[in-house]
Scaffold this motif. Structure first.
Motif, short mmCIF file in Angstrom:
data_model
loop_
_atom_site.label_atom_id
_atom_site.label_comp_id
_atom_site.label_asym_id
_atom_site.label_seq_id
_atom_site.Cartn_x
_atom_site.Cartn_y
_atom_site.Cartn_z
N ARG A 23 81.00 -52.02 3.61
CA ARG A 23 80.71 -53.38 4.43
C ARG A 23 81.30 -54.49 3.21
N GLU A 178 83.28 -52.68 7.78
CA GLU A 178 82.85 -54.08 8.58
C GLU A 178 83.17 -55.18 7.48
N SER A 215 84.76 -62.68 11.44
CA SER A 215 84.30 -61.42 11.60
C SER A 215 85.30 -60.34 12.39
#
Length: 826
Positions: A23, A178, A215
């Motif tokens: 992440r 992510e 994102s």
């Protein structure tokens, strides 16, 4: 003795994965980017293991901190001298304790060693780093590297890596990824996009607190670099001060300038070198073709260029620099359209050597012409090589600036930026699927910028830095110039960047910035020290002791220091044996070596794949689709059969042996006895700038075959062995718009003359022209070629001049220069 294995997807029954996912979170304020990288590991085995994971960080990033969580225990380590850290790590492992060692490798990648992770135990490693982004032609490009592609060469001998630091790749492994970013302040209003990933964006706050939150729109994986592009940015020079964290009163300064450099009035002279090695297969070579077409379209009339491609060998399209004309532009575009990644390994050093020395005498004369521009080299590559030091030294020694267009989903940014910056050039990148024209336009703007003979900073009166980073060797309009410095006290006033043009007397101002009052910013202070450490290690007579002391004092991982963390385990929790070594495998980059494409990413939630054994090499164009894929016998089929998409690939591949493989794929086939011998240089040449039949070879072929078999098209000429240089001359110079059939027929009739064949047979190769041929073939002779077609007359007349200049073993210069022989003689 420790056992070694690679973790990978094994069966449909379950997974044996050690890296569970990554992440990434980051914040961009102005040009300062601060990031947190979280790596999640687990031990799925029934024994203690030592996990080793090699991963990239961005170019010029400074690692600021590491935090580790094992189970529910949070731990932190310390940066110590390299040998001390390595010994401490080994001692902890031998004593049965858990230890973590973070190394900065010789090629600027990082290796995480996680020792004595217990069965079923999890570990989360959080790394914090920062970097200063560089304005490039009115925009910012943020890159988050996620994968290291396979590279050509020996990673130990060429790149200085230790065996455990070498990346291993697994075709079947999947690592989820992510990402979340905040773009704050004025940049939140810029035009933001990504050529690598689909994005989800939302705007938060108002006024000075405005931020764009970015994102991923769908799940990602570590198979391509994440790229964020910010265009239409209002850029300006800036200077920031930060109080030093170790010395009271001392101040670190970051000065960044966006210079305004006028374009040069000189026409370009550029050697273009394209990487056609196996690692460029797929998306990368397609992007390279587009880039090259855009480059050729951007050349102006009268500018000079050459075309070369390389892999294990080097091929030059011309023997010297062409002058841009309709004929040379068309020939270049045809050459670019036919590029394939079929030249094996990436021998970049040899390719640069050969290309920089291309047409040495002619290039020297060109550079000596009054008002002529120096010759530059433009390299298009993914940069997947280990041996970079010799390449950089070679380019610098030969004196050419090297400009680089980096291609692909995971180019070796550090390698390419070093090559460009240390030769006085510049670097730009094109991701797979990204429009290449903007990058090419930016590169032309740099190539046409005025060269500055010297750069220097003018600090405010009375302010003298105790230390300052080196200024770059060149500066380009719209590209940032960043400098770090340290002062004993806060400097007050304006700092200016000045440069001097060649042959000019006085320097001129290129940019200026007002120094902002010092703040307690530990990040900026430590980044300045990291720049100082790098300068100490690269300077002549490197000051290793001073660099080591700074790295330890400011807790910076460097080539001289590692981060070490040790957790003492209770006696009952210690293993009875040494842990098994498990190297965490890397994904292959999307589109690498023809494997998939940028749009391909395995969904981490899909059913596990079943494999017998993943191939141990790269370069296959096989595409994993998510269905059952059996590699057995797949790589015995010719590439041409493996490259397409088929409804049932397993059956196709298993039946591949029953296909009638085309003759050009068969090795060792019997050569036609009527063909000119290819091992005789009088008939066949195999040189970097030309491979194919010589004039004598073509006349021999024509005289050994019946007229009914003679070529009637450019494709048929190519099929019998006439090289591309001759074909381009026929098509773009001799034809002048006439039909293919007429041009080919006229050329064949001219070359089929018996007098020509006999004259070439008698050519000793010592005369500039065949005097015997000139006598035998009179310029006024009439060829029996479509005599009723008046369009044939000028072609025939020019061919008479052309054949009178032939030599047995090589075609005349007009072929390689793409000029009319009549004009050339005149």
């Amino acid at each position: 003795m420790m056992k070694q294995q690679s973790a990978r997807l094994e069966t449909r029954a379950g997974e044996a994965m050690t890296l569970k996912g990554v992440r990434f979170e980051g914040t961009l304020r102005g040009t300062l980017f601060e990031a947190n990288l979280e790596q999640r590991f687990a031990n799925p085995f029934d024994r203690h293991v030592e996990l080793v994971y090699t991963f990239p960080l961005p170019w010029a990033a400074v690692l600021l901190g590491v935090e580790v969580q094992i189970g529910d225990r949070r731990l932190s380590g310390a940066v110590v001298e390299k040998k001390q850290a390595e010994q401490g790590y080994e001692d902890a492992i031998a004593e049965g304790n858990t230890a973590i060692l973070l190394e900065q490798n010789f090629d600027d990648s990082y290796t995480l060693n996680l020792g004595n992770l217990a069965p079923g135990e999890t570990c989360v490693v959080r790394l914090r780093y920062a970097q200063v982004l560089q304005f490039e032609q009115h925009g910012l490009r943020l890159v988050v590297p996620t994968v290291i592609a396979p590279r050509y060469g020996d990673p130990v001998a060429d790149a200085g890596l230790k065996p455990h630091q070498v990346v291993e790749h697994d075709l079947m492994v999947v690592h989820p990824f992510e990402l979340s970013l905040r773009v704050e302040g004025a940049l939140a209003r810029a035009r933001i996009g990504s050529p690598s990933h689909p994005l989800s964006m939302r705007l938060e706050g108002e006024g000075e607190t405005t931020a764009m939150v970015v994102s991923l729109a769908r799940g990602g994986c570590l198979d391509r670099d994440f790229i964020l592009v910010l265009d239409e940015v209002v850029q300006d020079s800036l200077a920031l001060c930060a109080q030093d964290t170790q010395h009271a009163g001392a101040v670190s300064v970051l000065a960044s300038f966006c210079p305004r450099v006028p374009a040069s009035a000189h026409p370009l002279a550029v050697k273009i070198l394209v990487d056609c090695s196996g690692s460029m297969q797929g998306d990368s070579i397609a992007a390279a073709r587009r880039a090259l077409q855009a480059i050729l379209a951007g050349l102006r009339e009268g500018e000079r260029f050459s075309l070369s491609r390389f892999g294990s060998t080097v091929e030059h399209r011309s023997r010297a620099l062409w002058r841009t004309s309709p004929a040379t532009r068309l020939a270049g575009q045809r050459w670019a359209a036919q590029l394939q990644a079929d030249l094996g390994g990436t021998e970049m050093e040899k390719a640069l050597d050969s290309t920089l020395a291309l047409a040495g005498a002619a290039a020297a004369n060109l550079g000596a012409e009054e008002g002529a521009a120096p010759i530059d080299l433009l390299l298009i590559t993914d940069g997947q090589i280990h041996a970079i030091d010799r390449t950089v030294a070679k380019a610098r020694a030969l004196g050419h600036r090297v400009f680089v267009v980096g291609i692909g989903s995971a180019p070796a940014e550090g390698v390419l930026r070093r090559l460009a910056e240390e030769t006085g050039g510049a670097c730009d990148f094109v991701a797979s699927g990204e429009a290449v024209e903007p990058a090419v336009l930016r590169m032309f703007a740099r190539l046409r910028s005025q060269r500055m003979a010297s750069l220097e900073l003018v600090w405010p009166a009375g302010a003298k830095p105790m230390w300052m980073s080196a200024l770059p060797g060149s500066v380009f309009d719209g590209d940032a110039v960043t400098v770090w410095a340290r002062f004993a006290q806060v400097p007050d006033g304006t700092v200016r960047l000045v440069g001097t043009r060649p042959h000019a007397v006085a320097p001129e101002s290129l940019g200026e910035a007002s120094l902002i009052a010092a703040e307690h910013d530990a990040t900026l202070s430590r980044m300045a020290v990291a720049a100082q450490i790098e300068g100490l290690l690269t300077a002549e007579g490197a000051h290793s002791r001073e660099a080591l002391e700074l790295a330890v004092a400011y807790q910076l991982v460097s080539p001289l220091t590692h981060l070490l963390l040790v957790e003492t385990r209770a006696g009952a929790d210690k293993p009875a044996d040494m842990p098994d070594l498990v190297k965490v495998p890397s994904m292959l980059p999307a589109g690498f070596g023809g494997l998939g494409s940028l749009d391909f990413c395995i969904d981490p939630c899909m059913a596990p794949l079943t494999v017998n054994e993943a191939p141990q090499h790269y370069g296959s164009p096989a595409t994993v689709s998510g269905a059952y894929f059996d590699f057995e016998d797949a790589f015995d089929a010719p590439v041409v059969l493996r490259s397409g998409r088929r409804s049932d690939r397993r059956d196709t591949l298993k039946k591949a042996g029953n296909y009638d493989i085309p003759a050009f794929l068969r090795r060792g086939s019997n050569q036609d006895a009527r063909q000119p011998p290819r091992d005789d240089p009088r008939y066949w040449r195999a040189e970097p700038h030309y491979t194919g039949l010589t004039p004598l070879g073509l006349t021999q072929w024509l005289h050994s075959h019946p007229q009914a078999e003679w070529p009637q098209s450019y494709a048929e000429l190519s099929r019998i062995g006439v090289g591309p240089a001759v074909l381009d001359w026929l098509k773009f110079v001799l034809a002048e718009g006439e039909g293919e059939a007429l041009v080919v027929a006229s050329f064949i009739q001219a070359m089929a003359q018996r007098d020509l064949h006999e004259a070439l047979l008698s050519d000793t190769g010592t005369l500039g022209r065949l005097k015997a041929l000139a006598k035998r073939v009179a310029p006024g002779a009439t060829l029996k070629v479509m005599q009723d077609d008046p369009a044939a007359e000028p072609i025939v007349a020019r061919l008479q001049v052309f054949v009178s200049t032939l030599r047995a073993e090589r075609w005349p210069n007009c072929v390689f220069d793409l000029r009319d022989e009549v004009t050339a003689l005149g």
